[in-house]
Scaffold this motif. Structure first.
Motif, PDB file in Angstrom:
ATOM      1  N   TYR A   1      16.111  -3.042   4.518  1.00 26.76           N
ATOM      2  CA  TYR A   1      16.704  -1.793   4.024  1.00 26.76           C
ATOM      3  C   TYR A   1      16.053  -0.554   4.625  1.00 26.76           C
ATOM      4  O   TYR A   1      16.397   0.569   4.236  1.00 26.76           O
ATOM      5  N   GLY A   2      15.113  -0.718   5.532  1.00 32.26           N
ATOM      6  CA  GLY A   2      14.467   0.430   6.157  1.00 32.26           C
ATOM      7  C   GLY A   2      13.516   1.172   5.247  1.00 32.26           C
ATOM      8  O   GLY A   2      13.247   2.354   5.463  1.00 32.26           O
ATOM      9  N   LEU A   3      12.994   0.493   4.223  1.00 29.60           N
ATOM     10  CA  LEU A   3      12.118   1.157   3.275  1.00 29.60           C
ATOM     11  C   LEU A   3      10.712   1.362   3.822  1.00 29.60           C
ATOM     12  O   LEU A   3       9.925   2.102   3.222  1.00 29.60           O
ATOM     13  N   ASP A   4      10.404   0.713   4.926  1.00 23.75           N
ATOM     14  CA  ASP A   4       9.087   0.900   5.537  1.00 23.75           C
ATOM     15  C   ASP A   4       9.035   2.117   6.440  1.00 23.75           C
ATOM     16  O   ASP A   4       7.952   2.518   6.886  1.00 23.75           O
ATOM     17  N   ASP A   5      10.185   2.714   6.732  1.00 19.72           N
ATOM     18  CA  ASP A   5      10.223   3.902   7.580  1.00 19.72           C
ATOM     19  C   ASP A   5       9.672   5.103   6.833  1.00 19.72           C
ATOM     20  O   ASP A   5       9.547   5.109   5.606  1.00 19.72           O
ATOM     21  N   SER A   6       9.338   6.139   7.592  1.00 18.64           N
ATOM     22  CA  SER A   6       8.835   7.364   6.981  1.00 18.64           C
ATOM     23  C   SER A   6       9.930   8.047   6.162  1.00 18.64           C
ATOM     24  O   SER A   6      11.125   7.773   6.341  1.00 18.64           O
ATOM     25  N   LEU A   7       9.518   8.931   5.263  1.00 19.50           N
ATOM     26  CA  LEU A   7      10.472   9.643   4.414  1.00 19.50           C
ATOM     27  C   LEU A   7      11.433  10.482   5.250  1.00 19.50           C
ATOM     28  O   LEU A   7      12.635  10.540   4.957  1.00 19.50           O
ATOM     29  N   ALA A   8      10.923  11.117   6.308  1.00 21.68           N
ATOM     30  CA  ALA A   8      11.774  11.938   7.173  1.00 21.68           C
ATOM     31  C   ALA A   8      12.822  11.081   7.877  1.00 21.68           C
ATOM     32  O   ALA A   8      13.989  11.471   8.000  1.00 21.68           O
ATOM     33  N   THR A   9      12.418   9.898   8.336  1.00 21.01           N
ATOM     34  CA  THR A   9      13.374   9.004   9.010  1.00 21.01           C
ATOM     35  C   THR A   9      14.451   8.525   8.039  1.00 21.01           C
ATOM     36  O   THR A   9      15.640   8.510   8.363  1.00 21.01           O
ATOM     37  N   GLN A  10      14.038   8.138   6.847  1.00 19.79           N
ATOM     38  CA  GLN A  10      15.013   7.683   5.858  1.00 19.79           C
ATOM     39  C   GLN A  10      15.957   8.815   5.467  1.00 19.79           C
ATOM     40  O   GLN A  10      17.162   8.597   5.292  1.00 19.79           O
ATOM     41  N   TYR A  11      15.419  10.037   5.330  1.00 21.34           N
ATOM     42  CA  TYR A  11      16.266  11.172   4.961  1.00 21.34           C
ATOM     43  C   TYR A  11      17.270  11.481   6.061  1.00 21.34           C
ATOM     44  O   TYR A  11      18.445  11.736   5.783  1.00 21.34           O
ATOM     45  N   GLY A  12      16.812  11.459   7.315  1.00 21.56           N
ATOM     46  CA  GLY A  12      17.725  11.713   8.428  1.00 21.56           C
ATOM     47  C   GLY A  12      18.832  10.669   8.505  1.00 21.56           C
ATOM     48  O   GLY A  12      20.002  11.001   8.737  1.00 21.56           O
ATOM     49  N   ARG A  13      18.481   9.410   8.306  1.00 19.48           N
ATOM     50  CA  ARG A  13      19.477   8.345   8.320  1.00 19.48           C
ATOM     51  C   ARG A  13      20.472   8.497   7.164  1.00 19.48           C
ATOM     52  O   ARG A  13      21.681   8.336   7.341  1.00 19.48           O
ATOM     53  N   TRP A  14      19.952   8.844   5.990  1.00 19.76           N
ATOM     54  CA  TRP A  14      20.822   9.032   4.828  1.00 19.76           C
ATOM     55  C   TRP A  14      21.744  10.236   5.013  1.00 19.76           C
ATOM     56  O   TRP A  14      22.936  10.176   4.697  1.00 19.76           O
ATOM     57  N   LEU A  15      21.197  11.325   5.551  1.00 19.21           N
ATOM     58  CA  LEU A  15      21.996  12.537   5.744  1.00 19.21           C
ATOM     59  C   LEU A  15      23.088  12.311   6.779  1.00 19.21           C
ATOM     60  O   LEU A  15      24.230  12.770   6.606  1.00 19.21           O
TER      61      LEU A  15
END
Length: 313
Positions: A48-62
């Motif tokens: 689920y990409g939960l190991d990625d940084s918060l910025a990476t997860q936010y960019g992917r979600w956005l």
């Protein structure tokens, strides 16, 4: 301008919800329980990409949000859009009925109080409404459930239809749905009635003290005709508070739907929170923010229509 403000509010609420959810303890791997090995938990987090940084997860979600992709429900194993499409109409129906009952009931009671402000009946009614206003929706829902469902057994306990619904005739199906609607609708409407009645009473009391009321009486109009004119003048505060009631209805619906197992957005949101199904929670926050912004804009438009003097030049 209103549309831009609404979009900004929804975006800010969605971003805040995403950050808070990511900072909250636990994740989908944690929600699986204690019997899962650390290796499997690591695989799920990586999937689920939960190991990625918060910025990476936010960019992917956005980026997914911009493309109209709300994500995948990790708990229900289907697209989030499908979860919302099933739950949203049921919540909108419940909240629409509750808003209508609250508005009509509150306006009638408030207008009746305002026309008799200071009387004994007004004081008794105001006290009763204040007590009602102080009750949380979930506590009121539990009380109604205990009295009318468990003890008196007059109404169904939970759900939106009965087990034999598919085998009923059209009239029986309608009656079954209405019986399941009574308790959730009452739980949401009673507090709303107290809010609308309070605003309507104050506005009606001020309207009855205006000079046009004295003029109408001097012309020989009946008291009922005078009160109708005063009531039309007292509608503006009620129109304004109607849009502000939407956030309260959404919040109340979350708990009421959970108490009565009403399969709407509130029930889906609580289930998603318990399962750490963050895509569903994020989408629910976005949807709730959009409904709130839409309600506020609609209230502004209705207020401008009711009183053209408030329109922007």
């Amino acid at each position: 301008m209103r549309a831009a403000q609404g979009v900004a509010v929804v975006f800010a609420a969605a971003t805040l919800a995403f950050v808070l959810l990511q900072l909250a303890p636990g994740d989908p791997a944690t929600a699986l329980g204690e019997g899962i090995s650390p290796e499997l938990r690591a695989i799920i987090r990586a999937q689920y990409g939960l190991d990625d940084s918060l910025a990476t997860q936010y960019g992917r979600w956005l980026w997914s949000l911009v493309r109209g992709d709300l994500g995948w429900s990790r708990d229900q194993h289907r697209p989030v859009a499908a979860v919302l499409s099933d739950a949203l109409p049921r919540s909108l129906f419940l909240m629409g009925c509750a808003l209508s009952v609250s508005l009509v009931g509150g306006m009638l009671i408030g207008a009746w109080q305002g026309a008799r402000a200071g009387s004994r009946r007004d004081r008794i009614t105001s006290t009763a409404l204040l007590v009602l206003y102080s009750l949380p929706e979930f506590w009121l829902a539990l009380l109604l459930l205990a009295v009318f469902a468990y003890h008196l057994r007059w109404l169904p306990v939970t759900g939106i239809t009965g087990e034999m619904y598919d085998y009923m005739g059209a009239g029986e199906q309608l009656l079954d749905r209405l019986r399941h609607l009574v308790l959730p609708l009452t739980s949401l409407s009673l507090v709303g009635i107290s809010v609308f009645a309070r605003y309507q009473r104050n506005a009606m009391q001020e309207s009855m003290a205006q000079s046009f009321v004295r003029t109408a009486r001097a012309k020989g109009l009946t008291e009922s005709a005078v009160r109708r004119q005063a009531w039309r003048s007292a509608l503006l505060p009620v129109i304004t508070v109607t849009g502000l009631m939407l956030p309260a209805l959404i919040t109340g619906a979350v708990f009421v739907e959970r108490v009565f197992s009403w399969p709407g957005m509130g029930y889906a949101m609580i289930r998603a929170i318990e399962a750490r199904d963050y895509p569903v929670v994020s989408a629910g926050v976005i949807l709730g923010s959009a409904v709130t912004a839409f309600g506020a804009a609609l209230a502004d438009i209705a207020r401008d229509i009711a009183d053209p003097r408030l329109r922007s030049p």
